[in-house]
Scaffold this motif. Structure first.
Motif, PDB file in Angstrom:
ATOM      1  N   GLU A 254       0.812  -1.220   0.000  1.00  0.00           N
ATOM      2  CA  GLU A 254       0.000   0.000   0.000  1.00  0.00           C
ATOM      3  C   GLU A 254       0.841   1.264   0.000  1.00  0.00           C
ATOM      4  O   GLU A 254       0.344   2.345  -0.341  1.00  0.00           O
ATOM      5  CB  GLU A 254      -0.967   0.017   1.184  1.00  0.00           C
ATOM      6  N   ILE A 255       2.124   1.157   0.373  1.00  0.00           N
ATOM      7  CA  ILE A 255       3.009   2.321   0.291  1.00  0.00           C
ATOM      8  C   ILE A 255       3.072   2.834  -1.144  1.00  0.00           C
ATOM      9  O   ILE A 255       2.964   4.034  -1.407  1.00  0.00           O
ATOM     10  CB  ILE A 255       4.420   1.969   0.807  1.00  0.00           C
ATOM     11  N   ALA A 256       3.220   1.912  -2.101  1.00  0.00           N
ATOM     12  CA  ALA A 256       3.266   2.306  -3.513  1.00  0.00           C
ATOM     13  C   ALA A 256       1.946   2.919  -3.950  1.00  0.00           C
ATOM     14  O   ALA A 256       1.916   3.887  -4.733  1.00  0.00           O
ATOM     15  CB  ALA A 256       3.615   1.098  -4.381  1.00  0.00           C
ATOM     16  N   GLU A 257       0.848   2.378  -3.436  1.00  0.00           N
ATOM     17  CA  GLU A 257      -0.467   2.896  -3.799  1.00  0.00           C
ATOM     18  C   GLU A 257      -0.654   4.320  -3.276  1.00  0.00           C
ATOM     19  O   GLU A 257      -1.182   5.190  -3.978  1.00  0.00           O
ATOM     20  CB  GLU A 257      -1.560   1.978  -3.249  1.00  0.00           C
ATOM     21  N   VAL A 258      -0.210   4.563  -2.040  1.00  0.00           N
ATOM     22  CA  VAL A 258      -0.330   5.907  -1.471  1.00  0.00           C
ATOM     23  C   VAL A 258       0.576   6.882  -2.219  1.00  0.00           C
ATOM     24  O   VAL A 258       0.200   8.029  -2.485  1.00  0.00           O
ATOM     25  CB  VAL A 258       0.006   5.887   0.035  1.00  0.00           C
ATOM     26  N   MET A 259       1.784   6.440  -2.574  1.00  0.00           N
ATOM     27  CA  MET A 259       2.685   7.300  -3.350  1.00  0.00           C
ATOM     28  C   MET A 259       2.036   7.711  -4.670  1.00  0.00           C
ATOM     29  O   MET A 259       2.086   8.872  -5.070  1.00  0.00           O
ATOM     30  CB  MET A 259       4.009   6.576  -3.610  1.00  0.00           C
ATOM     31  N   GLU A 260       1.431   6.745  -5.360  1.00  0.00           N
ATOM     32  CA  GLU A 260       0.790   7.038  -6.639  1.00  0.00           C
ATOM     33  C   GLU A 260      -0.405   7.976  -6.449  1.00  0.00           C
ATOM     34  O   GLU A 260      -0.628   8.879  -7.263  1.00  0.00           O
ATOM     35  CB  GLU A 260       0.354   5.743  -7.315  1.00  0.00           C
ATOM     36  N   ALA A 261      -1.141   7.775  -5.375  1.00  0.00           N
ATOM     37  CA  ALA A 261      -2.274   8.666  -5.097  1.00  0.00           C
ATOM     38  C   ALA A 261      -1.794  10.093  -4.859  1.00  0.00           C
ATOM     39  O   ALA A 261      -2.433  11.059  -5.291  1.00  0.00           O
ATOM     40  CB  ALA A 261      -3.053   8.153  -3.890  1.00  0.00           C
ATOM     41  N   GLY A 262      -0.659  10.235  -4.163  1.00  0.00           N
ATOM     42  CA  GLY A 262      -0.105  11.557  -3.930  1.00  0.00           C
ATOM     43  C   GLY A 262       0.331  12.233  -5.215  1.00  0.00           C
ATOM     44  O   GLY A 262       0.096  13.438  -5.416  1.00  0.00           O
ATOM     45  N   ARG A 263       0.971  11.457  -6.093  1.00  0.00           N
ATOM     46  CA  ARG A 263       1.358  12.027  -7.391  1.00  0.00           C
ATOM     47  C   ARG A 263       0.116  12.480  -8.168  1.00  0.00           C
ATOM     48  O   ARG A 263       0.097  13.554  -8.777  1.00  0.00           O
ATOM     49  CB  ARG A 263       2.137  10.999  -8.209  1.00  0.00           C
TER      50      ARG A 263
ATOM     51  N   ALA B 159       1.320  16.065  -5.933  1.00  0.00           N
ATOM     52  CA  ALA B 159       2.567  16.168  -5.181  1.00  0.00           C
ATOM     53  C   ALA B 159       3.754  16.174  -6.143  1.00  0.00           C
ATOM     54  O   ALA B 159       3.762  15.463  -7.144  1.00  0.00           O
ATOM     55  CB  ALA B 159       2.697  15.005  -4.204  1.00  0.00           C
ATOM     56  N   LEU B 160       4.755  16.990  -5.838  1.00  0.00           N
ATOM     57  CA  LEU B 160       5.955  17.031  -6.668  1.00  0.00           C
ATOM     58  C   LEU B 160       6.768  15.756  -6.515  1.00  0.00           C
ATOM     59  O   LEU B 160       7.400  15.302  -7.469  1.00  0.00           O
ATOM     60  CB  LEU B 160       6.821  18.232  -6.279  1.00  0.00           C
ATOM     61  N   LEU B 161       6.768  15.200  -5.302  1.00  0.00           N
ATOM     62  CA  LEU B 161       7.602  14.037  -5.012  1.00  0.00           C
ATOM     63  C   LEU B 161       7.045  13.269  -3.831  1.00  0.00           C
ATOM     64  O   LEU B 161       6.813  13.849  -2.777  1.00  0.00           O
ATOM     65  CB  LEU B 161       9.032  14.500  -4.663  1.00  0.00           C
ATOM     66  N   PRO B 162       6.802  11.960  -3.980  1.00  0.00           N
ATOM     67  CA  PRO B 162       6.520  11.122  -2.810  1.00  0.00           C
ATOM     68  C   PRO B 162       7.829  10.502  -2.348  1.00  0.00           C
ATOM     69  O   PRO B 162       8.585   9.953  -3.155  1.00  0.00           O
ATOM     70  CB  PRO B 162       5.563  10.072  -3.363  1.00  0.00           C
ATOM     71  N   LEU B 163       8.109  10.583  -1.066  1.00  0.00           N
ATOM     72  CA  LEU B 163       9.411  10.157  -0.561  1.00  0.00           C
ATOM     73  C   LEU B 163       9.221   9.401   0.746  1.00  0.00           C
ATOM     74  O   LEU B 163       8.709   9.949   1.723  1.00  0.00           O
ATOM     75  CB  LEU B 163      10.288  11.383  -0.326  1.00  0.00           C
ATOM     76  N   LEU B 164       9.630   8.146   0.757  1.00  0.00           N
ATOM     77  CA  LEU B 164       9.597   7.377   1.992  1.00  0.00           C
ATOM     78  C   LEU B 164      10.460   8.073   3.041  1.00  0.00           C
ATOM     79  O   LEU B 164      11.587   8.483   2.756  1.00  0.00           O
ATOM     80  CB  LEU B 164      10.120   5.969   1.731  1.00  0.00           C
TER      81      LEU B 164
ATOM     82  N   PRO C 242       6.970   3.533   7.746  1.00  0.00           N
ATOM     83  CA  PRO C 242       6.144   3.590   6.546  1.00  0.00           C
ATOM     84  C   PRO C 242       5.611   4.985   6.191  1.00  0.00           C
ATOM     85  O   PRO C 242       4.889   5.131   5.211  1.00  0.00           O
ATOM     86  CB  PRO C 242       4.975   2.665   6.892  1.00  0.00           C
ATOM     87  N   THR C 243       5.944   6.031   6.981  1.00  0.00           N
ATOM     88  CA  THR C 243       5.470   7.376   6.660  1.00  0.00           C
ATOM     89  C   THR C 243       6.047   7.827   5.322  1.00  0.00           C
ATOM     90  O   THR C 243       7.210   7.570   5.007  1.00  0.00           O
ATOM     91  CB  THR C 243       5.866   8.364   7.765  1.00  0.00           C
ATOM     92  N   ILE C 244       5.224   8.525   4.547  1.00  0.00           N
ATOM     93  CA  ILE C 244       5.636   9.059   3.256  1.00  0.00           C
ATOM     94  C   ILE C 244       5.552  10.579   3.304  1.00  0.00           C
ATOM     95  O   ILE C 244       4.525  11.145   3.716  1.00  0.00           O
ATOM     96  CB  ILE C 244       4.740   8.532   2.111  1.00  0.00           C
ATOM     97  N   GLY C 245       6.633  11.243   2.902  1.00  0.00           N
ATOM     98  CA  GLY C 245       6.619  12.693   2.801  1.00  0.00           C
ATOM     99  C   GLY C 245       6.317  13.102   1.371  1.00  0.00           C
ATOM    100  O   GLY C 245       6.943  12.603   0.429  1.00  0.00           O
ATOM    101  N   PHE C 246       5.362  14.005   1.206  1.00  0.00           N
ATOM    102  CA  PHE C 246       5.010  14.509  -0.121  1.00  0.00           C
ATOM    103  C   PHE C 246       5.449  15.964  -0.213  1.00  0.00           C
ATOM    104  O   PHE C 246       5.038  16.801   0.596  1.00  0.00           O
ATOM    105  CB  PHE C 246       3.504  14.393  -0.370  1.00  0.00           C
ATOM    106  N   LEU C 247       6.273  16.259  -1.194  1.00  0.00           N
ATOM    107  CA  LEU C 247       6.809  17.610  -1.373  1.00  0.00           C
ATOM    108  C   LEU C 247       5.798  18.465  -2.112  1.00  0.00           C
ATOM    109  O   LEU C 247       5.268  18.071  -3.158  1.00  0.00           O
ATOM    110  CB  LEU C 247       8.123  17.548  -2.145  1.00  0.00           C
ATOM    111  N   ALA C 248       5.530  19.658  -1.558  1.00  0.00           N
ATOM    112  CA  ALA C 248       4.596  20.604  -2.162  1.00  0.00           C
ATOM    113  C   ALA C 248       5.338  21.865  -2.593  1.00  0.00           C
ATOM    114  O   ALA C 248       6.453  22.134  -2.143  1.00  0.00           O
ATOM    115  CB  ALA C 248       3.489  20.967  -1.160  1.00  0.00           C
ATOM    116  N   ARG C 249       4.717  22.646  -3.466  1.00  0.00           N
ATOM    117  CA  ARG C 249       5.356  23.876  -3.953  1.00  0.00           C
ATOM    118  C   ARG C 249       5.337  24.979  -2.906  1.00  0.00           C
ATOM    119  O   ARG C 249       6.268  25.759  -2.794  1.00  0.00           O
ATOM    120  CB  ARG C 249       4.657  24.365  -5.220  1.00  0.00           C
ATOM    121  N   ASP C 250       4.240  25.059  -2.144  1.00  0.00           N
ATOM    122  CA  ASP C 250       4.099  26.133  -1.175  1.00  0.00           C
ATOM    123  C   ASP C 250       3.058  25.719  -0.142  1.00  0.00           C
ATOM    124  O   ASP C 250       2.545  24.588  -0.171  1.00  0.00           O
ATOM    125  CB  ASP C 250       3.698  27.456  -1.861  1.00  0.00           C
ATOM    126  N   ALA C 251       2.740  26.637   0.771  1.00  0.00           N
ATOM    127  CA  ALA C 251       1.821  26.317   1.857  1.00  0.00           C
ATOM    128  C   ALA C 251       0.419  25.988   1.345  1.00  0.00           C
ATOM    129  O   ALA C 251      -0.241  25.072   1.860  1.00  0.00           O
ATOM    130  CB  ALA C 251       1.767  27.474   2.849  1.00  0.00           C
TER     131      ALA C 251
END
Length: 316
Positions: free
Chosen positions: A249-258, A262-267, A272-281
Motif C-alpha cells: 500500500e506504500i506504492a499505492e499511497v505514493m501514486e495517489a499523492g502524485r 505532489a511534486l515528489l513522494p518520498l519514503l 512507513p510514513t511518506i513525505g510529499f513535497l509541495a510547492r508552497d503552503a
C-alpha cells in the motif's frame, strides 16, 4: 556547527526543551560493514513537527508520555530513548562532575511526532533530553553531547543541530547543507509499522552487491536554490523497494499523492510514513486534504523545513 547550549551554573528548576522531527530528503544506502551497519549518504531535514520535553529535577525518575501520540506504545522505563540519553550523559560526566541533579529527574514527553513512522520522534526525545540535561548541569561541550547522541542512536546527533545536513557513516558524520527558503511537506502516516531492521535486511536481499551510497549534486543544488521542482527530480530513498515489498500500500499511497499533484513522494527513513513535497503552503494544504481521504493514509500532517535543532524554550 555550534554547541546547542552552554550555561554558567547548575539549576534545579524544571527545563522545557523542544526538538524537531525529520525527513530524509535523500537516503542513499551502501553495503553493510562487519558490525551489520549500512554505509549511508543521507540528507536530513529537520521539520517543525516536533517534540517537547520537560525535565523536572527532584522527582522519582518517572517518564510521563502525553500529547497527540501519548497513547502510543512508547516505553516509560529505562528503554525510553530520552531516559537512555540522560543515563549516557551521566556516565560520560560523572567521573569529573557532580551530576546528582540528573539522577532523579522526571521526564514529561509531549508526543507530537508519529511513533515508529521514520520521522525520528524517539530520536528527537533523546536530543531534547540531552540538551535539557546539559542545561541542568551547567552546560556540556559540543563534542561530549555529540558522542552521547551517537551512543543512543545515529539520528540523535542530527536532531541536536537541526537545519539541513548530510549524514554519512550511520548518519552520525554530519556536514551542514546550505538551504534557501522553506520547503513544504505533507507527511502521510500509516496505521501499520515497519521494523527498521527488517527493511534493511530485505534491502540486502534485493541488492546483494549495492553500489556506494551517494548524494546527487542536484539535490544539494536544489536545496541551495530553494527549488522544490528540481529537488523532486533528483531526490530518492534506496529503501523504498524494500519497504514496498512488506507493505504494497506504500506504492499505492505514493501514486495517489502524485495523482493529487505532489511534486515528489518520498519514503521517510525506513517508513512507513511518506513525505510529499509541495510547492508552497497552499499546495500543501490542498494535498493534505486529498491525502487524508486516501486509503492507506492514517493522517496527513503538514510540516515545513528546515527547523532548528533541540533547544531550551523555558527554564524557570
Amino acid at each position: 556547527m555550534t554547541s546547542p547550549l552552554r550555561t554558567d551554573s547548575t539549576t534545579r528548576a524544571p527545563v522545557k526543551v523542544q526538538a524537531p522531527g525529520k525527513i530524509n530528503i535523500h537516503l542513499g544506502v551502501g553495503g553493510a560493514n562487519d558490525e551489520g551497519y549500512h554505509e549511508l549518504a543521507t540528507v536530513f531535514q529537520a521539520l517543525n513537527l516536533g517534540e517537547t520535553l520537560t525535565l523536572v529535577p527532584g522527582g522519582t525518575g518517572s517518564i510521563i508520555v502525553q500529547g497527540r501520540y501519548g497513547d502510543s506504545a512508547v516505553p516509560a522505563d529505562a528503554t525510553n530513548l530520552a531516559r537512555r540519553a540522560v543515563d549516557v550523559l551521566i556516565a560520560a560526566l560523572e567521573v569529573d562532575r557532580d551530576v546528582d541533579v540528573l539522577r532523579d529527574i522526571d521526564i514529561v514527553i509531549d508526543k507530537q511526532v508519529p511513533v515508529a513512522g521514520g520521522m525520528g520522534g524517539g530520536s528527537a526525545d533523546a536530543a531534547a533530553a540531552l540538551v535539557g540535561a546539559a542545561h541542568l548541569v551547567g552546560g556540556v561541550a559540543e563534542d561530549v553531547l555529540h558522542d552521547c547522541a551517537v551512543a543512543v542512536g545515529a539520528d540523535v546527533a542530527f536532531l541536536l543541530h537541526g537545519g539541513t545536513a548530510i549524514g554519512r557513516g550511520r548518519g552520525e558524520k554530519l556536514s551542514p547543507v546550505l538551504t534557501r527558503g522553506t520547503f513544504h511537506w505533507v507527511m502521510a502516516t500509516s496505521a501499520r509499522q515497519l521494523p527498521t531492521r527488517d527493511v534493511y535486511a530485505r534491502f540486502d536481499e534485493l541488492h546483494p552487491a549495492p553500489g556506494p551510497a551517494e548524494v546527487p549534486d542536484q539535490v544539494l543544488k536544489a536545496l541551495a536554490a530553494g527549488d522544490p521542482d528540481t529537488l523532486a527530480e533528483s531526490a530518492s530513498n534506496y529503501l523504498t523497494e524494500a519497504a514496498v515489498s512488506f507493505l504494497p500500500e506504500i506504492a499505492e499511497v505514493m501514486e495517489a499523492g502524485r495523482a493529487a499533484g505532489a511534486l515528489l513522494p518520498l519514503l521517510s527513513g525506513s517508513g512507513p510514513t511518506i513525505g510529499f513535497l509541495a510547492r508552497d503552503a497552499h499546495h500543501a494544504l490542498d494535498l493534505a486534504v486529498l491525502l487524508q481521504a486516501t486509503r492507506g493514509v492514517n493522517e496527513a500532517l503538514r510540516a515545513t523545513g528546515p527547523a532548528p535543532g533541540a533547544h531550551v524554550v523555558d527554564s524557570r
